[in-house]
Design a protein around this motif. Structure first.
Motif, PDB file in Angstrom:
ATOM      1  N   THR A  22       0.806  -1.208   0.000  1.00 28.80           N
ATOM      2  CA  THR A  22       0.000   0.000   0.000  1.00 28.80           C
ATOM      3  C   THR A  22       0.845   1.267   0.000  1.00 28.80           C
ATOM      4  N   ASP A  81      -2.146  -6.765  -1.296  1.00 36.14           N
ATOM      5  CA  ASP A  81      -2.855  -5.489  -1.180  1.00 36.14           C
ATOM      6  C   ASP A  81      -1.996  -4.396  -1.818  1.00 36.14           C
ATOM      7  N   ARG A 119      -3.329  -1.269  -2.704  1.00 37.60           N
ATOM      8  CA  ARG A 119      -4.079  -0.014  -2.636  1.00 37.60           C
ATOM      9  C   ARG A 119      -3.136   1.180  -2.564  1.00 37.60           C
ATOM     10  N   CYS A 141      -5.439  -7.071  -4.914  1.00 40.77           N
ATOM     11  CA  CYS A 141      -6.549  -6.140  -4.783  1.00 40.77           C
ATOM     12  C   CYS A 141      -6.010  -4.734  -4.587  1.00 40.77           C
ATOM     13  N   ASP A 181      -7.384  -0.204  -5.217  1.00 40.59           N
ATOM     14  CA  ASP A 181      -8.467   0.766  -5.148  1.00 40.59           C
ATOM     15  C   ASP A 181      -8.287   1.777  -6.268  1.00 40.59           C
ATOM     16  N   ALA A 182      -9.096   2.821  -6.258  1.00 39.04           N
ATOM     17  CA  ALA A 182      -9.058   3.830  -7.316  1.00 39.04           C
ATOM     18  C   ALA A 182      -7.730   4.577  -7.369  1.00 39.04           C
ATOM     19  N   THR A 230      -4.755   3.161  -6.972  1.00 37.78           N
ATOM     20  CA  THR A 230      -3.692   2.254  -7.420  1.00 37.78           C
ATOM     21  C   THR A 230      -3.327   2.602  -8.856  1.00 37.78           C
ATOM     22  N   VAL A 254     -11.116  -4.517  -6.618  1.00 43.92           N
ATOM     23  CA  VAL A 254     -11.172  -3.665  -5.428  1.00 43.92           C
ATOM     24  C   VAL A 254     -11.064  -4.535  -4.182  1.00 43.92           C
ATOM     25  N   CYS A 255     -10.283  -4.085  -3.216  1.00 41.69           N
ATOM     26  CA  CYS A 255     -10.132  -4.813  -1.958  1.00 41.69           C
ATOM     27  C   CYS A 255     -11.462  -4.798  -1.204  1.00 41.69           C
ATOM     28  N   ARG A 256     -11.764  -5.904  -0.601  1.00 44.92           N
ATOM     29  CA  ARG A 256     -12.932  -5.985   0.260  1.00 44.92           C
ATOM     30  C   ARG A 256     -12.518  -5.583   1.653  1.00 44.92           C
TER      31      ARG A 256
END
Length: 190
Positions: free
Chosen positions: A132, A150, A152, A171, A173-174, A176, A186-188
């Motif tokens: 991340t 991850d 993100r 996973c 997010d926007a 990344t 998308v990560c849960r």
């Protein structure tokens, strides 16, 4: 059997001068802010060691066992960690530019906010790792296992060797950033 504490201090002093600690046992040692620049740590065992802000520039740690080590803020730039076991280690805010992690085991390691530009993760195991908000421009991920990784907020826009199959098992997010047209799920919530 672990070496006596005096032996650990002696090894740290030798390493601070670019010395050798091949196959040393530094398990559980507090080596905060130690200077290991240019040292030979080939095959060292440092399970759960504290290497916070350690200076490990150009270190050779091929085959090292650093599982669970805390390397927060460590400088690993230009280092060699080929075939190293770095599972469950913490490398938050680490500077590992141009570092070789080829064939390394980094499963469940935390590389958050680290600088890994131009590093090699070729054939590395990054399953369940956290990348991340890290910087990975120019990093090589050819053959790396990113299952449940991850990413993100990570900047992978200039990374090499990434495939849709790899990214599809990670996973993000926007925020990344990925190369080309790669798309990350998308990560849960955990």
């Amino acid at each position: 059997m672990s070496a006596p504490l005096d032996q650990h201090r002696e090894a740290a002093g030798t390493l601070a001068q670019g010395g050798s600690c091949k196959r040393c046992d530094l398990t559980g040692q507090d080596l905060t802010e130690a200077d290991f620049a240019n040292a030979d740590l080939t095959g060292v065992t440092a399970l759960g060691a504290t290497l916070v802000r350690a200076r490990m520039y150009r270190v050779n740690a091929d085959g090292a066992d650093l599982r669970g080590a805390n390397m927060t803020g460590a400088v690993l730039a230009n280092g060699a960690f080929t075939d190293a076991q770095i599972d469950m280690a913490t490398l938050i805010d680490a500077d590992a530019r141009w570092t070789n992690f080829k064939d390394a085991e980094l499963s469940a390691a935390n590389l958050s906010r680290g600088d890994f530009r131009d590093a090699s993760f070729r054939d590395a195991d990054l399953r369940g790792a956290r990348l991340t908000r890290g910087r990975f421009e120019g990093a090589d991920f050819g053959g790396a296992d990113l299952d449940q990784t991850d990413i993100r907020g990570a900047d992978l826009s200039g990374a090499r060797g990434l495939t849709q199959a790899q990214v599809g098992r990670a996973c993000g997010d926007a925020s990344t950033l990925l190369p080309g047209r790669l798309i990350v799920p998308v990560c849960r919530a955990r």
